[in-house]
Design a protein around this motif. Structure first.
Motif, PDB file in Angstrom:
ATOM      1  N   ILE B 103       0.838  -1.208   0.000  1.00  0.00           N
ATOM      2  CA  ILE B 103       0.000   0.000   0.000  1.00  0.00           C
ATOM      3  C   ILE B 103       0.869   1.253   0.000  1.00  0.00           C
ATOM      4  CG2 ILE B 103      -1.630   1.359   1.369  1.00  0.00           C
ATOM      5  CD1 ILE B 103      -2.942  -1.219   2.231  1.00  0.00           C
ATOM      6  N   GLN B 104       1.898   1.283   0.847  1.00  0.00           N
ATOM      7  CA  GLN B 104       2.681   2.498   1.008  1.00  0.00           C
ATOM      8  C   GLN B 104       3.563   2.794  -0.202  1.00  0.00           C
ATOM      9  OE1 GLN B 104       2.015   4.603   3.265  1.00  0.00           O
ATOM     10  NE2 GLN B 104       0.656   3.268   4.429  1.00  0.00           N
ATOM     11  N   GLY B 106       2.560   2.321  -3.144  1.00  0.00           N
ATOM     12  CA  GLY B 106       1.673   2.663  -4.240  1.00  0.00           C
ATOM     13  C   GLY B 106       1.443   1.501  -5.189  1.00  0.00           C
ATOM     14  N   SER B 167       1.501   9.640   5.302  1.00  0.00           N
ATOM     15  CA  SER B 167       0.090   9.585   5.682  1.00  0.00           C
ATOM     16  C   SER B 167      -0.113  10.054   7.121  1.00  0.00           C
ATOM     17  CB  SER B 167      -0.430   8.159   5.554  1.00  0.00           C
ATOM     18  OG  SER B 167      -1.636   8.023   6.253  1.00  0.00           O
ATOM     19  N   PRO B 168      -1.065  11.000   7.336  1.00  0.00           N
ATOM     20  CA  PRO B 168      -1.322  11.438   8.706  1.00  0.00           C
ATOM     21  C   PRO B 168      -2.104  10.395   9.509  1.00  0.00           C
ATOM     22  CG  PRO B 168      -2.782  12.576   7.183  1.00  0.00           C
ATOM     23  CD  PRO B 168      -1.881  11.710   6.352  1.00  0.00           C
ATOM     24  N   TYR B 169      -2.490   9.297   8.873  1.00  0.00           N
ATOM     25  CA  TYR B 169      -3.322   8.322   9.573  1.00  0.00           C
ATOM     26  C   TYR B 169      -2.509   7.124  10.051  1.00  0.00           C
ATOM     27  CZ  TYR B 169      -6.317  11.176   6.742  1.00  0.00           C
ATOM     28  OH  TYR B 169      -6.898  12.250   6.149  1.00  0.00           O
ATOM     29  N   ALA B 172      -3.507   5.216  13.267  1.00  0.00           N
ATOM     30  CA  ALA B 172      -4.731   4.430  13.139  1.00  0.00           C
ATOM     31  C   ALA B 172      -4.477   3.182  12.290  1.00  0.00           C
ATOM     32  CB  ALA B 172      -5.849   5.274  12.519  1.00  0.00           C
ATOM     33  N   GLU B 173      -3.607   3.334  11.282  1.00  0.00           N
ATOM     34  CA  GLU B 173      -3.299   2.194  10.419  1.00  0.00           C
ATOM     35  C   GLU B 173      -2.604   1.089  11.206  1.00  0.00           C
ATOM     36  OE1 GLU B 173      -3.121   2.915   6.249  1.00  0.00           O
ATOM     37  OE2 GLU B 173      -4.934   3.257   7.400  1.00  0.00           O
ATOM     38  N   PHE B 176      -5.054  -0.878  13.019  1.00  0.00           N
ATOM     39  CA  PHE B 176      -5.806  -1.767  12.130  1.00  0.00           C
ATOM     40  C   PHE B 176      -5.000  -3.011  11.791  1.00  0.00           C
ATOM     41  CE2 PHE B 176      -6.321  -3.331   7.817  1.00  0.00           C
ATOM     42  CZ  PHE B 176      -7.648  -3.712   7.825  1.00  0.00           C
ATOM     43  N   ASP B 184     -16.796  -1.966   7.253  1.00  0.00           N
ATOM     44  CA  ASP B 184     -16.801  -1.079   6.098  1.00  0.00           C
ATOM     45  C   ASP B 184     -15.878  -1.513   4.968  1.00  0.00           C
ATOM     46  OD1 ASP B 184     -18.672   0.357   7.431  1.00  0.00           O
ATOM     47  OD2 ASP B 184     -17.345   1.984   8.052  1.00  0.00           O
ATOM     48  N   ARG B 185     -15.743  -2.810   4.787  1.00  0.00           N
ATOM     49  CA  ARG B 185     -15.022  -3.308   3.603  1.00  0.00           C
ATOM     50  C   ARG B 185     -16.035  -3.403   2.456  1.00  0.00           C
ATOM     51  NH1 ARG B 185      -9.888  -3.217   4.082  1.00  0.00           N
ATOM     52  NH2 ARG B 185     -10.748  -1.188   4.408  1.00  0.00           N
ATOM     53  N   SER B 186     -15.571  -3.512   1.240  1.00  0.00           N
ATOM     54  CA  SER B 186     -16.511  -3.560   0.126  1.00  0.00           C
ATOM     55  C   SER B 186     -16.355  -4.869  -0.635  1.00  0.00           C
ATOM     56  CB  SER B 186     -16.278  -2.380  -0.809  1.00  0.00           C
ATOM     57  OG  SER B 186     -15.034  -2.541  -1.445  1.00  0.00           O
ATOM     58  N   HIS B 189     -12.989  -5.824  -1.919  1.00  0.00           N
ATOM     59  CA  HIS B 189     -12.083  -6.563  -1.041  1.00  0.00           C
ATOM     60  C   HIS B 189     -12.384  -8.061  -1.075  1.00  0.00           C
ATOM     61  CE1 HIS B 189     -11.988  -2.463   0.819  1.00  0.00           C
ATOM     62  NE2 HIS B 189     -10.704  -2.714   0.664  1.00  0.00           N
TER      63      HIS B 189
END
Lengths: 256, 328
Positions: B103-104, B106, B167-169, B172-173, B176, B184-186, B189
């Protein structure tokens, strides 16, 4: 609090005091701002890059020999204690949570820098812009602020106040979350807001932002007007938050 | 209990919990309306909530639970060690590291399948290294020590990658990836993870006969025609694919692979082959129940799935350690 003579070497170690000080300081008065602002985009960051940057660490601040240090109430307390022990003068600003906090912070910054006249002028311009926003009439449409991880800001926060100032009711407030909180997608889908204010859409570079591309949010984007609120639009209480309030108020006008 | 009756009971439990998961959530939909919204098309939010939020959530909980239960049972059978579990021995943590890197950098945004593939690679590396360090002849202690080292290293590197990200999150990541969640996965996923999870499970399920033979010892199993190298390869690939893909979309969820086989073993007559299928069904049931609990206990709070499974699982772990203490 007024100082006898205006400070000559001011160092700001907080992103928001950076911006307040940059707008008011006399040429040469501000000697360093945070690297965080320098990495940002826009006119403020451009001006910030002309100055030496700092990373809010006690050692580098001390070596700059400031006669005034501007910090935020979320600056690391150990750093502040260290700077105090080293005998520096520190002024701590609380982040603005309402539009009137912004006025108060501007006036306080003006007093501290010995730039009262400039601060008064900035506040007068701020008040004039705010007064020019048409007063909301009729029932307020519901706006949902929706950010990474499904976070929705409440009415006790600056973004919430900005949305309310534009004449909207706020989803998190209706849910009883004054400071905001995580609003599950299900709740967002069933609340049927009239306006979706999402954080930066772009390609999600983090898992936290994936939620903004979820089919439920995408469907809502198709159904109701959507506005984008960047973090930099509300993180700091500066007069530029009125750009957002004016934009949202214009959307509100079209909903009549 | 005969295997058929056990499978039927666990299957019925899983279906019941799947329906419970579908009908639980902050949007107060009456049960009949909720279920009809799932099958009939309408423009209202009910269809949206059921098809795009609750269905992928329940599907992921069931699939990931099944893969964790099955992987736990298979690893315990192969290593003949009751403490082997993907979460405890660092397979999930290493898969999370792979996913975070994808993810990080990209990579995951450019190629969707890079996400499960990277998590799978992480899980495969950890599984291979653990089997090499603490294979069938290694002691329970070697496995746990190697697992602790792997978990700690993977968690530290995950935090490092997230700290270095713009990432400012990041904070929280980190929560997780270490605690896991299917909130809230879709369906995206589900589509991303399901092929790998199902393929991994398909590799592990046929290992039952070999695991039965292995209870008699390696030499006996080899003389009965069990090819240990092939079994080991299937196990590594199966665990890596199913746990890796599950972790890629839901983070590291611990203890499921420990609790489920432990609870079901007495009901299977201690036959590894029966335990495999039973643990898959039981894992699905446990994770569905745990995920439904996250929405019932603190409905206002975003309770993480891994917290619930740890609260259920840790006492079992202590119980097992207590029983094994003489041998460790």
């Amino acid at each position: 609090m007024a100082l006898a003579a205006p400070p000559e070497r001011v160092v700001s170690i907080n992103l928001c005091t950076d911006q307040l000080a940059l707008a008011l300081a006399a040429p040469g008065q501000l000697v360093s701002v945070t690297r965080m602002l320098q990495r940002d985009e826009g006119a403020m960051a451009e001006a910030a890059r002309a100055l030496p940057g700092n990373s809010a660490r006690a050692e580098e601040i001390y070596l700059l020999a400031p006669d005034l240090v501007l910090a935020g109430s979320f600056t690391a307390p150990d750093t502040l204690r260290m700077l105090q022990r080293l005998g520096l003068t520190i002024e701590v600003f609380t982040p603005a949570e309402t539009l009137s906090d912004i006025r108060a912070n501007i006036l306080r910054m003006g007093t501290l820098l010995g730039r009262e006249a400039e601060a008064q002028a900035e506040v007068a311009a701020f008040d004039a812009r705010l007064a020019a926003i048409p007063a909301p009439a009729g029932p307020a449409p519901l706006a949902a602020l929706y950010a990474a991880n499904g976070y929705s800001a409440g009415d006790a926060t600056l973004p919430g106040q900005m949305v309310k100032a534009a004449g909207f009711a706020l989803l998190a407030e209706e849910m009883g979350l004054p400071y905001g909180g995580v609003v599950p997608l299900e709740t967002l889908a069933t609340a049927s807001p009239d306006l979706l204010i999402a954080a930066r859409p772009g390609a999600p570079k983090s898992r936290a932002e994936e939620i903004l591309a979820h089919p439920v949010v995408a469907a809502l984007r198709d159904q109701v007007p959507t506005d984008t609120l960047h973090d930099s639009d509300w993180t700091c209480g500066t007069p530029s938050v009125l750009d957002t309030v004016e934009r949202l108020a214009a959307i509100r006008e079209t909903m009549k | 209990m005969t295997p058929t009756r056990l499978y039927t009971a666990l299957g019925a439990l899983t279906v019941a919990l799947f329906l419970a998961s579908l009908t639980t959530g902050p949007a107060s939909l009456p049960i009949p309306e909720a279920l009809s919204a799932l099958v009939t098309q309408s423009d209202g939010p009910a269809t949206m909530v059921m098809r795009e939020i609750r269905l992928p959530r329940a599907l992921l909980a069931a699939l990931i639970g099944a893969s964790l239960g099955l992987s736990g049972a298979a690893m315990q059978g192969y290593l003949r060690n009751p403490l082997a579990e993907p979460g405890l021995i660092g397979v999930s943590a290493t898969a999370a590291l792979g996913a975070v890197i994808a993810i990080q950098t990209g990579l995951a945004a450019a190629y969707a399948f890079a996400l499960p593939a990277a998590a799978l690679s992480g899980a495969a590396i950890a599984t291979l290294a653990l089997l090499a360090l603490a294979g069938p002849r290694g002691t329970a202690l070697t496995l746990i020590l190697a697992g602790v080292a792997f978990s700690a290293l993977a968690a530290a590197l995950t935090s490092l990658v997230l700290n270095l990200s713009p990432s400012p999150y990041a904070a929280a990541e980190i929560v997780f990836w270490m605690m896991g969640s299917v909130a809230d996965r879709s369906m995206t996923h589900v589509a991303l993870a399901a092929p790998f999870i199902l393929a991994g499970m398909a590799l592990i399920l046929p290992l039952g006969r070999g695991l039965d033979a292995l209870t008699l010892g390696e030499d006996a199993a080899a003389s009965m025609g069990t090819r240990l190298h092939r079994m080991r390869l299937a196990l590594v690939l199966g665990v890596a694919a199913s746990v890796g893909a599950g972790t890629a979309v839901a983070g590291a969820i611990g203890f499921v692979g420990l609790v489920v086989p432990h609870l079901l073993r007495p009901l299977t007559g201690h036959r590894p082959s029966t335990l495999l299928i039973a643990s898959a069904l039981g894992g699905a049931a446990l994770l569905l129940a745990a995920d439904t609990a996250t929405r019932l206990v603190f409905p206002e709070r975003d309770l993480k799935l891994g917290v619930v499974t740890a609260l259920i699982g840790a006492p079992f772990f202590f119980h097992l350690v207590w029983r094994l203490r003489g041998r460790l």
